[in-house]
Each structure stands twice: as C-alpha cells, then as structure tokens.
Scaffold this motif. Sequence first.
Motif, PDB file in Angstrom:
ATOM      1  N   GLY A 200      33.555  29.531  47.585  1.00 59.44           N
ATOM      2  CA  GLY A 200      34.408  31.076  48.109  1.00 59.44           C
ATOM      3  C   GLY A 200      33.447  31.428  48.493  1.00 59.44           C
ATOM      4  O   GLY A 200      33.277  32.206  49.581  1.00 59.44           O
ATOM      5  N   ARG A 201      32.293  31.725  48.372  1.00 54.95           N
ATOM      6  CA  ARG A 201      31.137  32.741  48.983  1.00 54.95           C
ATOM      7  C   ARG A 201      30.593  32.525  50.205  1.00 54.95           C
ATOM      8  O   ARG A 201      31.074  32.767  51.303  1.00 54.95           O
ATOM      9  CB  ARG A 201      29.693  32.321  48.221  1.00 54.95           C
ATOM     10  N   PHE A 202      30.292  30.454  50.765  1.00 52.77           N
ATOM     11  CA  PHE A 202      30.344  30.413  52.122  1.00 52.77           C
ATOM     12  C   PHE A 202      32.036  30.654  53.033  1.00 52.77           C
ATOM     13  O   PHE A 202      31.834  31.396  54.085  1.00 52.77           O
ATOM     14  CB  PHE A 202      30.060  29.012  52.263  1.00 52.77           C
ATOM     15  N   TRP A 203      33.111  30.828  52.359  1.00 58.32           N
ATOM     16  CA  TRP A 203      34.442  30.556  53.051  1.00 58.32           C
ATOM     17  C   TRP A 203      34.521  32.727  53.730  1.00 58.32           C
ATOM     18  O   TRP A 203      34.283  32.805  54.519  1.00 58.32           O
ATOM     19  CB  TRP A 203      35.543  30.835  52.513  1.00 58.32           C
ATOM     20  N   ARG A 204      34.042  33.732  52.616  1.00 57.57           N
ATOM     21  CA  ARG A 204      33.903  34.823  52.899  1.00 57.57           C
ATOM     22  C   ARG A 204      32.673  35.411  53.582  1.00 57.57           C
ATOM     23  O   ARG A 204      32.780  36.409  54.529  1.00 57.57           O
ATOM     24  CB  ARG A 204      33.566  35.672  51.114  1.00 57.57           C
ATOM     25  N   ARG A 205      31.320  34.585  53.374  1.00 54.14           N
ATOM     26  CA  ARG A 205      30.096  35.002  54.313  1.00 54.14           C
ATOM     27  C   ARG A 205      31.054  34.251  55.694  1.00 54.14           C
ATOM     28  O   ARG A 205      30.385  34.734  57.035  1.00 54.14           O
ATOM     29  CB  ARG A 205      29.066  33.548  53.755  1.00 54.14           C
ATOM     30  N   TYR A 206      31.236  33.056  56.137  1.00 56.29           N
ATOM     31  CA  TYR A 206      31.379  32.682  57.364  1.00 56.29           C
ATOM     32  C   TYR A 206      33.408  33.299  58.287  1.00 56.29           C
ATOM     33  O   TYR A 206      32.901  32.619  58.949  1.00 56.29           O
ATOM     34  CB  TYR A 206      31.176  31.185  57.455  1.00 56.29           C
ATOM     35  N   ILE A 207      34.072  32.666  57.173  1.00 55.68           N
ATOM     36  CA  ILE A 207      35.517  32.604  57.749  1.00 55.68           C
ATOM     37  C   ILE A 207      35.915  34.092  57.336  1.00 55.68           C
ATOM     38  O   ILE A 207      36.398  34.213  58.243  1.00 55.68           O
ATOM     39  CB  ILE A 207      36.488  31.323  56.486  1.00 55.68           C
ATOM     40  N   GLN A 208      36.417  34.353  56.205  1.00 57.56           N
ATOM     41  CA  GLN A 208      36.182  35.731  56.942  1.00 57.56           C
ATOM     42  C   GLN A 208      36.218  37.350  57.281  1.00 57.56           C
ATOM     43  O   GLN A 208      37.802  37.258  58.014  1.00 57.56           O
ATOM     44  CB  GLN A 208      36.532  36.680  54.913  1.00 57.56           C
ATOM     45  N   PRO A 209      34.939  37.178  58.369  1.00 57.55           N
ATOM     46  CA  PRO A 209      35.163  38.037  59.012  1.00 57.55           C
ATOM     47  C   PRO A 209      36.247  37.900  59.894  1.00 57.55           C
ATOM     48  O   PRO A 209      36.609  38.097  60.763  1.00 57.55           O
ATOM     49  CB  PRO A 209      34.019  38.696  59.052  1.00 57.55           C
ATOM     50  N   GLU A 235      42.949  30.947  44.525  1.00 61.71           N
ATOM     51  CA  GLU A 235      41.751  31.666  45.100  1.00 61.71           C
ATOM     52  C   GLU A 235      41.925  32.827  46.353  1.00 61.71           C
ATOM     53  O   GLU A 235      40.760  33.794  45.779  1.00 61.71           O
ATOM     54  CB  GLU A 235      40.787  31.552  44.413  1.00 61.71           C
ATOM     55  N   LEU A 236      41.971  32.938  47.260  1.00 58.55           N
ATOM     56  CA  LEU A 236      41.940  33.668  48.456  1.00 58.55           C
ATOM     57  C   LEU A 236      42.960  34.778  48.638  1.00 58.55           C
ATOM     58  O   LEU A 236      42.915  35.387  49.137  1.00 58.55           O
ATOM     59  CB  LEU A 236      41.964  32.194  50.152  1.00 58.55           C
ATOM     60  N   PHE A 237      44.433  33.986  47.979  1.00 58.71           N
ATOM     61  CA  PHE A 237      45.575  34.570  47.463  1.00 58.71           C
ATOM     62  C   PHE A 237      45.142  36.377  47.947  1.00 58.71           C
ATOM     63  O   PHE A 237      45.391  37.192  49.371  1.00 58.71           O
ATOM     64  CB  PHE A 237      46.919  34.443  46.614  1.00 58.71           C
ATOM     65  N   ASP A 238      44.427  36.535  47.146  1.00 55.66           N
ATOM     66  CA  ASP A 238      44.109  38.065  47.251  1.00 55.66           C
ATOM     67  C   ASP A 238      43.246  38.579  48.291  1.00 55.66           C
ATOM     68  O   ASP A 238      43.823  39.707  49.153  1.00 55.66           O
ATOM     69  CB  ASP A 238      43.745  38.755  46.302  1.00 55.66           C
ATOM     70  N   ASP A 239      42.542  38.048  49.122  1.00 54.73           N
ATOM     71  CA  ASP A 239      41.380  38.297  49.713  1.00 54.73           C
ATOM     72  C   ASP A 239      42.262  38.725  51.552  1.00 54.73           C
ATOM     73  O   ASP A 239      42.433  39.206  52.286  1.00 54.73           O
ATOM     74  CB  ASP A 239      40.664  37.306  50.655  1.00 54.73           C
ATOM     75  N   LEU A 240      43.129  37.222  51.059  1.00 51.97           N
ATOM     76  CA  LEU A 240      44.386  37.093  52.545  1.00 51.97           C
ATOM     77  C   LEU A 240      45.037  38.172  52.545  1.00 51.97           C
ATOM     78  O   LEU A 240      45.633  38.806  53.759  1.00 51.97           O
ATOM     79  CB  LEU A 240      45.140  36.038  52.435  1.00 51.97           C
ATOM     80  N   VAL A 241      45.530  38.927  51.474  1.00 47.61           N
ATOM     81  CA  VAL A 241      46.557  40.306  51.179  1.00 47.61           C
ATOM     82  C   VAL A 241      46.190  41.316  51.826  1.00 47.61           C
ATOM     83  O   VAL A 241      46.795  41.682  52.725  1.00 47.61           O
ATOM     84  CB  VAL A 241      47.686  39.935  50.876  1.00 47.61           C
ATOM     85  N   GLN A 242      44.640  41.502  51.653  1.00 48.96           N
ATOM     86  CA  GLN A 242      44.368  41.777  51.942  1.00 48.96           C
ATOM     87  C   GLN A 242      44.074  42.287  53.438  1.00 48.96           C
ATOM     88  O   GLN A 242      43.536  43.496  53.990  1.00 48.96           O
ATOM     89  CB  GLN A 242      42.770  42.871  51.292  1.00 48.96           C
ATOM     90  N   MET A 243      43.734  41.269  53.894  1.00 48.27           N
ATOM     91  CA  MET A 243      43.156  41.163  55.217  1.00 48.27           C
ATOM     92  C   MET A 243      44.344  41.143  55.641  1.00 48.27           C
ATOM     93  O   MET A 243      44.537  41.431  57.580  1.00 48.27           O
ATOM     94  CB  MET A 243      42.404  39.564  55.628  1.00 48.27           C
ATOM     95  N   ARG A 263      56.218  34.562  41.598  1.00 44.70           N
ATOM     96  CA  ARG A 263      56.764  35.578  40.456  1.00 44.70           C
ATOM     97  C   ARG A 263      55.292  36.276  40.929  1.00 44.70           C
ATOM     98  O   ARG A 263      55.279  37.654  41.041  1.00 44.70           O
ATOM     99  CB  ARG A 263      57.174  35.226  39.949  1.00 44.70           C
ATOM    100  N   ARG A 264      54.273  35.868  40.968  1.00 46.43           N
ATOM    101  CA  ARG A 264      53.267  36.918  40.911  1.00 46.43           C
ATOM    102  C   ARG A 264      53.312  37.746  42.032  1.00 46.43           C
ATOM    103  O   ARG A 264      52.867  38.875  42.481  1.00 46.43           O
ATOM    104  CB  ARG A 264      52.062  36.119  41.145  1.00 46.43           C
ATOM    105  N   TYR A 265      53.352  37.073  43.470  1.00 45.08           N
ATOM    106  CA  TYR A 265      52.894  37.746  44.928  1.00 45.08           C
ATOM    107  C   TYR A 265      54.265  38.548  45.463  1.00 45.08           C
ATOM    108  O   TYR A 265      54.490  38.537  46.738  1.00 45.08           O
ATOM    109  CB  TYR A 265      52.344  37.261  45.616  1.00 45.08           C
ATOM    110  N   HIS A 266      55.438  38.097  45.138  1.00 46.47           N
ATOM    111  CA  HIS A 266      56.573  38.717  45.119  1.00 46.47           C
ATOM    112  C   HIS A 266      56.172  40.092  45.738  1.00 46.47           C
ATOM    113  O   HIS A 266      55.259  40.895  44.971  1.00 46.47           O
ATOM    114  CB  HIS A 266      57.832  38.665  44.263  1.00 46.47           C
ATOM    115  N   GLY A 267      56.184  41.057  46.621  1.00 44.93           N
ATOM    116  CA  GLY A 267      55.882  42.127  47.265  1.00 44.93           C
ATOM    117  C   GLY A 267      54.831  42.347  48.141  1.00 44.93           C
ATOM    118  O   GLY A 267      55.126  43.167  49.022  1.00 44.93           O
ATOM    119  N   ARG A 268      54.477  40.657  48.257  1.00 47.89           N
ATOM    120  CA  ARG A 268      53.243  40.818  48.582  1.00 47.89           C
ATOM    121  C   ARG A 268      52.892  40.292  49.511  1.00 47.89           C
ATOM    122  O   ARG A 268      51.827  40.210  50.637  1.00 47.89           O
ATOM    123  CB  ARG A 268      51.895  41.118  47.942  1.00 47.89           C
ATOM    124  N   LEU A 269      52.988  38.850  49.364  1.00 55.33           N
ATOM    125  CA  LEU A 269      53.060  37.943  50.064  1.00 55.33           C
ATOM    126  C   LEU A 269      54.048  37.045  50.320  1.00 55.33           C
ATOM    127  O   LEU A 269      54.627  36.533  48.740  1.00 55.33           O
ATOM    128  CB  LEU A 269      51.794  37.375  49.553  1.00 55.33           C
TER     129      LEU A 269
END
Length: 337
Positions: A200-209, A235-243, A263-269
Amino acid sequence: MTKRQVVIDALEFRRPAYVPWQVDLTIECADHLKKHLGTQDLDPFLVPHFLTVGSKIHEFEQVGEFLFRDHYGTTWNREIDKDIGIPIDWPLKEPTLKGYTFPDPSEPKWYTGLREQLDAANGRFTRFAIGFSLYERAWCMRGTEDLLVDMIERPAFVDELLDAICEHNLCMIRKAIDLGVDCIHFGDDYGSQRGLIMGGRFWRRYIQPRLGRMYKAAADAGKYVSQHSCGCVQELFDDLVQMGLQLFNPFQPEVMDVFEYKRRYHGRLAFHGGLSIQQTLPFGTVQEVRDLTRRLIDIGREGGYVLAPSHAVPPDVPPANLVAMMEVLKAQPAAPQ
C-alpha cells in the motif's frame, strides 16, 4: 430500452430493467464455444452489453514462432498464453529513459477504424480501454523485479518513468474523449492472490497520483471511469472511490467476498465481474453455475452491478457451463435474447 441505458442505470445505482452482463472469452475458449454451438458468430449467443475499443498502439507484431513484440519494445512469448503472452525481453535494461522513445500516441494511424466501430455500437455501452495503463506498462518495459527494486533504490527514475507513461496515456484519453465513448477503462493489475504486489505504501507513493490524474481527465470530460485490477486489492477501494472511480473489475471471488463488498459499497462503487473463472465456471456443475448466476443477479437488482465472469473465460471452462450461465441471464424479465 438499449443495453447502454441498462448499463448506465446500473452504474448510477438506479434499479435497472434487468441486471446487465458482459462475457469476454479467451481465444481458445471462444473456439471451443463456436464448435459447441456450431457458429462463428458468438454475439447472438453472448448478447454483449459493452463495446470496447482501443488504440492500435497496443497491438503486437509477430517476430518469430510464438514471439511477438509490442510497440513499446517488449517481446512476448505466446506459446502457452495465446491472448497476451509472457514477457521475455524488455527495452529498459538499465534504470534510465535515456535513448528510449515512446511510440507517439497522437499519431492518427493508431485510431483508424475506431469511429466506424463506435458508429456500429448498436445500442451498447462504449468504452475505450487503456491496457497496461501504468504499473503494468512500467514493469513490461523494465522487468518486474527490477522495477520493484527501483521503487526502493531509485525513486527518481520510477517517478520519471511513471510520469512519462501517464503523459502518454493522457494523450490517448484525449483522443478517446474526442471519439465520444461512454467510459475510459484502465487495465492495471496491482494484486496477487494475497495482497498488493508493491504494498500500500508504494502504491500510494507511485501509482495513486498518476492514476488520479488520468481519472480526473476522464471524469472532467463527463466520462465514466472504470478500473481493472486482478488480485487482492480491496484495501484500495476507499482510495479509488475518493479518486473518482465508478466501476471496478474483475470483482474476484477468490480474494474477496463479493456479496459483502457489493453491499458495503452500494451507492459508492459499482462492480463488474464476480462469477469465478477459477472455481465455479471450470469445475462447477451446470446446476451450480445456474445457482450462482441467480445469486449474483439478486445482488444486482438495485443497481451497482454488471454481472460477468471474473476475467476473460479460459479454455478449461466447459461450454455447457457457459450455456447455463447465459440461459439464466436471458431468463430475466425484459432481458434481450
């Protein structure tokens, strides 16, 4: 009602007329199914809801028996995997872009025929696919092990490489927007069966931006944003939704509880996939395939779901199981036949 509108209703979390679907097949699986059905045209059987187009920049040139080279300089062996292949040689032997030139994504030759394909969409939801959209393009050019080591030891080089790939893709996104597709679809596998390949740390450092920049370019033009990533990546779903992500594929049941996450992401993703190509489709009985297809239809009745196998269907799936799946899908009230 068109298939396109049913897909859009599902993506907007409106109750669709029926649960839409999309079934993609590997080359060998398609050959088996054609033989089983006695036809060369599978569209009347599969009733595709998506029309996917892409730049010819992603095509391969054959350079030997089973060997193919892409326009980025990577050589692939297709002796076993006949759809994409296994990379065996890559252009960036050293951690530098010096002397390397990307293919020019602005050249019109890469987009010939796409307008005609889209004009013949016949009421389907249209998407422009950018495969190997960031991390995968980088490791294809550099080699997986070297790229992962570079993330630790040579961050400046990784930044330069990923920025170059991002700018390259942004040009294709602008072309896709001009073509008028409904959706930009990004393909980039971040996960293994157990977790994120780079963590997760390197995904957010390199991929997310960089991924965020590409999402924004599509969203700002009013396009739906879709992401494919195999593996255990929830573990990335919340980040991806925010993006700004709206549709996630392949929704792999081997690594996540698809019923719980729907069920958990209905209405968001929204999700696209969920029917196992590792377990149920290849090894289940016809009745088990029917039962699971019905359960998945149930979770999609209120929207937020496109039913599909959890990847392009491999050749070990019996045609009878695909027939069973399609019979259940088409039995929905209002579903096209």
